[in-house]
Design a protein around this motif. Sequence first.
Motif, PDB file in Angstrom:
ATOM      1  N   LEU A  61       0.669  -1.338  -0.055  1.00  0.00           N
ATOM      2  CA  LEU A  61       0.028   0.084  -0.029  1.00  0.00           C
ATOM      3  C   LEU A  61       0.940   1.308   0.022  1.00  0.00           C
ATOM      4  O   LEU A  61       1.830   1.375   0.925  1.00  0.00           O
ATOM      5  N   PRO A  62       0.630   2.152  -0.913  1.00  0.00           N
ATOM      6  CA  PRO A  62       1.365   3.476  -0.882  1.00  0.00           C
ATOM      7  C   PRO A  62       1.465   4.099   0.232  1.00  0.00           C
ATOM      8  O   PRO A  62       0.309   4.115   1.077  1.00  0.00           O
ATOM      9  N   ALA A  63       2.307   4.952   0.739  1.00  0.00           N
ATOM     10  CA  ALA A  63       2.499   5.305   2.139  1.00  0.00           C
ATOM     11  C   ALA A  63       1.560   6.415   2.583  1.00  0.00           C
ATOM     12  O   ALA A  63       0.737   6.638   3.344  1.00  0.00           O
ATOM     13  N   GLU A  64       1.218   7.068   1.247  1.00  0.00           N
ATOM     14  CA  GLU A  64       0.314   8.303   1.221  1.00  0.00           C
ATOM     15  C   GLU A  64      -1.274   7.805   1.795  1.00  0.00           C
ATOM     16  O   GLU A  64      -1.814   8.605   2.649  1.00  0.00           O
ATOM     17  N   TYR A  65      -1.480   6.657   1.369  1.00  0.00           N
ATOM     18  CA  TYR A  65      -2.972   6.178   1.879  1.00  0.00           C
ATOM     19  C   TYR A  65      -2.546   5.399   3.231  1.00  0.00           C
ATOM     20  O   TYR A  65      -3.679   5.512   4.111  1.00  0.00           O
ATOM     21  N   ALA A  66      -1.512   4.966   3.352  1.00  0.00           N
ATOM     22  CA  ALA A  66      -1.487   4.162   4.803  1.00  0.00           C
ATOM     23  C   ALA A  66      -1.254   5.034   5.920  1.00  0.00           C
ATOM     24  O   ALA A  66      -1.912   5.255   7.017  1.00  0.00           O
ATOM     25  N   GLU A  67      -0.726   6.435   5.756  1.00  0.00           N
ATOM     26  CA  GLU A  67      -0.651   7.317   6.638  1.00  0.00           C
ATOM     27  C   GLU A  67      -1.964   8.117   6.664  1.00  0.00           C
ATOM     28  O   GLU A  67      -2.330   8.622   7.909  1.00  0.00           O
ATOM     29  N   PHE A 130      -8.915  11.660  -9.820  1.00  0.00           N
ATOM     30  CA  PHE A 130      -9.098  10.584  -8.928  1.00  0.00           C
ATOM     31  C   PHE A 130      -8.290   9.529  -8.827  1.00  0.00           C
ATOM     32  O   PHE A 130      -7.385   9.182  -9.699  1.00  0.00           O
ATOM     33  N   ASP A 131      -8.244   8.870  -7.715  1.00  0.00           N
ATOM     34  CA  ASP A 131      -7.462   7.486  -7.364  1.00  0.00           C
ATOM     35  C   ASP A 131      -7.521   6.321  -8.261  1.00  0.00           C
ATOM     36  O   ASP A 131      -6.810   5.768  -8.892  1.00  0.00           O
ATOM     37  N   PHE A 132      -8.994   6.033  -8.058  1.00  0.00           N
ATOM     38  CA  PHE A 132      -9.369   4.941  -8.688  1.00  0.00           C
ATOM     39  C   PHE A 132     -11.076   4.696  -8.724  1.00  0.00           C
ATOM     40  O   PHE A 132     -11.434   5.381  -7.971  1.00  0.00           O
ATOM     41  N   ALA A 133     -11.648   4.086  -9.552  1.00  0.00           N
ATOM     42  CA  ALA A 133     -13.069   3.571  -9.579  1.00  0.00           C
ATOM     43  C   ALA A 133     -13.077   2.233  -9.504  1.00  0.00           C
ATOM     44  O   ALA A 133     -12.426   1.503 -10.112  1.00  0.00           O
ATOM     45  N   PHE A 134     -13.972   1.908  -8.515  1.00  0.00           N
ATOM     46  CA  PHE A 134     -14.145   0.337  -8.449  1.00  0.00           C
ATOM     47  C   PHE A 134     -14.980  -0.340  -9.447  1.00  0.00           C
ATOM     48  O   PHE A 134     -15.161  -1.394  -9.991  1.00  0.00           O
ATOM     49  N   GLY A 135     -16.020   0.643 -10.209  1.00  0.00           N
ATOM     50  CA  GLY A 135     -16.883   0.355 -11.140  1.00  0.00           C
ATOM     51  C   GLY A 135     -17.866  -0.632 -10.895  1.00  0.00           C
ATOM     52  O   GLY A 135     -18.506  -0.350  -9.910  1.00  0.00           O
ATOM     53  N   PRO A 136     -18.234  -1.554 -11.807  1.00  0.00           N
ATOM     54  CA  PRO A 136     -17.136  -1.873 -12.709  1.00  0.00           C
ATOM     55  C   PRO A 136     -17.199  -1.137 -13.899  1.00  0.00           C
ATOM     56  O   PRO A 136     -18.531  -0.718 -14.361  1.00  0.00           O
TER      57      PRO A 136
END
Length: 315
Positions: A61-67, A130-136
């Motif tokens: 997990l990228p640190a920015e999201y973990a933090e 946006f970081d991501f879309a889960f969609g589908p």
Amino acid sequence: MKSTKNTLRFGALLTAATLTLAACGSDPVEVDTDGGEEVEASGSVLDEIDQAEVDRIREMLPAEYAEAGEITAVNSGSFPPYTIVHEGGNVEGASAELADAVGEIWGIEMNHVTADGLSSILTGMSSGRFDFAFGPVGDFKERQEQNDFVDYVQEFVVFAVENGNPNDIQALEDTCGLKIAVQAGGSAERVIQEQSQTCEDEGEPAVEVMSFKDQPQSILAVRSGRADAFFSSQAPLTYFVEQAEGELELAATGQDNGFDTLYQGAVVAKDSELGPLLMETLTVLFESGAYEEIMTKWNLGDNMIEEPGMNLATS
């Protein structure tokens, strides 16, 4: 003659699903998870997953999201039974549950926000908004130029029509001269526009393409008689047909309808480190049985695939 009472009741149901979107502009609208309908709580997906697997994924997990302890999954509005946005802002559905399960494995909170349609999501993804879309979201080769897809379902594209199929739509080719509703920016819009040109080339009346920003508005166009059919993914159309209690039916099922094998999934910016992370996480959810449990709960057994995949579309 249509039942006015049933039409009004069905319209009220779909209107409730669109109220959250009414205030949407170019900025996403944050979901108030304290509002909306109560959703039955379920057990933690972590109960069925080896802790070593959880630890391995959390290290990715990228640190920015973990933090921050949270991440945001954007959606384009109600796309039942994958995503259902209620009046109070509460989000439920198969995709919402899968996204929340992803958040559990990552050990952070999954926030759900709604953007102003699919086009805004794809544009915002490419620009880094946006970081991501889960969609589908539909996976196509041309979309892979700007984004990566982590596919977790297979879809089919059909029509929802009034009961009795009054225009006898048996395949895509039967739409010349008809008014067809589609979701703006989606793959079905492109296919029906191409079919409209084919109609004209063959000396037939063009298709009148009616583009709406979400699924509920599109289906209401059929219910109100403004459109002859709604062309979209079979899973959400099946949901709407069931809710209509006999006033709608599916048409042109079992046909290609202008599509090759259609995969859909989560979407991230091209080469984002979230892509491999989502792939690893979904693989764990598939192997643990959580994926099958959630998909079956929402009557999506026919849309399941054996394993997730990156950029599976070949056309």
